[in-house]
Design a protein around this motif. Sequence first.
Motif, PDB file in Angstrom:
ATOM      1  N   CYS A  12       0.848  -1.191   0.000  1.00 47.15           N
ATOM      2  CA  CYS A  12       0.000   0.000   0.000  1.00 47.15           C
ATOM      3  C   CYS A  12       0.885   1.243   0.000  1.00 47.15           C
ATOM      4  O   CYS A  12       1.695   1.438   0.911  1.00 47.15           O
ATOM      5  CB  CYS A  12      -0.916   0.003   1.220  1.00 47.15           C
ATOM      6  N   CYS A  15      -0.088   3.681   3.108  1.00 45.04           N
ATOM      7  CA  CYS A  15       0.350   3.249   4.434  1.00 45.04           C
ATOM      8  C   CYS A  15       1.835   2.902   4.463  1.00 45.04           C
ATOM      9  O   CYS A  15       2.412   2.753   5.539  1.00 45.04           O
ATOM     10  CB  CYS A  15      -0.452   2.029   4.878  1.00 45.04           C
ATOM     11  N   HIS A  41      -7.126  -1.474  -0.259  1.00 45.29           N
ATOM     12  CA  HIS A  41      -6.625  -1.787   1.068  1.00 45.29           C
ATOM     13  C   HIS A  41      -7.784  -1.685   2.055  1.00 45.29           C
ATOM     14  O   HIS A  41      -8.466  -0.669   2.101  1.00 45.29           O
ATOM     15  CB  HIS A  41      -5.496  -0.808   1.443  1.00 45.29           C
ATOM     16  N   CYS A  44      -7.447   1.496   4.562  1.00 43.23           N
ATOM     17  CA  CYS A  44      -7.482   2.905   4.169  1.00 43.23           C
ATOM     18  C   CYS A  44      -8.228   3.161   2.859  1.00 43.23           C
ATOM     19  O   CYS A  44      -8.470   4.311   2.510  1.00 43.23           O
ATOM     20  CB  CYS A  44      -6.064   3.459   4.071  1.00 43.23           C
TER      21      CYS A  44
HETATM   22 ZN    ZN Z   1      -3.343   1.479   3.130  1.00 45.06          ZN
END
Ligand code: ZN
Length: 70
Positions: A12, A15, A41, A44
Amino acid sequence: MEVKNKMVKAYCVKCKEKNCEMKDPVINQTAKGGFMAKGKHEKCGTTMCAMMSKANAEKAIADGEAKKNF
Ligand SMILES: [Zn+2]
């Protein structure tokens, strides 16, 4: 009950985390014949992509973890 690990994972970019579980992955075949999973994801909502081997792509679809789009 057994907790099943999700197979379709990706990096990701938001993140900055590896092996993030992909929500509702869809597997496409690329022009070069590779397989690519695309999903979000779970944490998020950022769209993630991951290259997969044919075997893993077919297994993820057979296990109902990913949708087939090829
Ligand atoms: Zn993420």
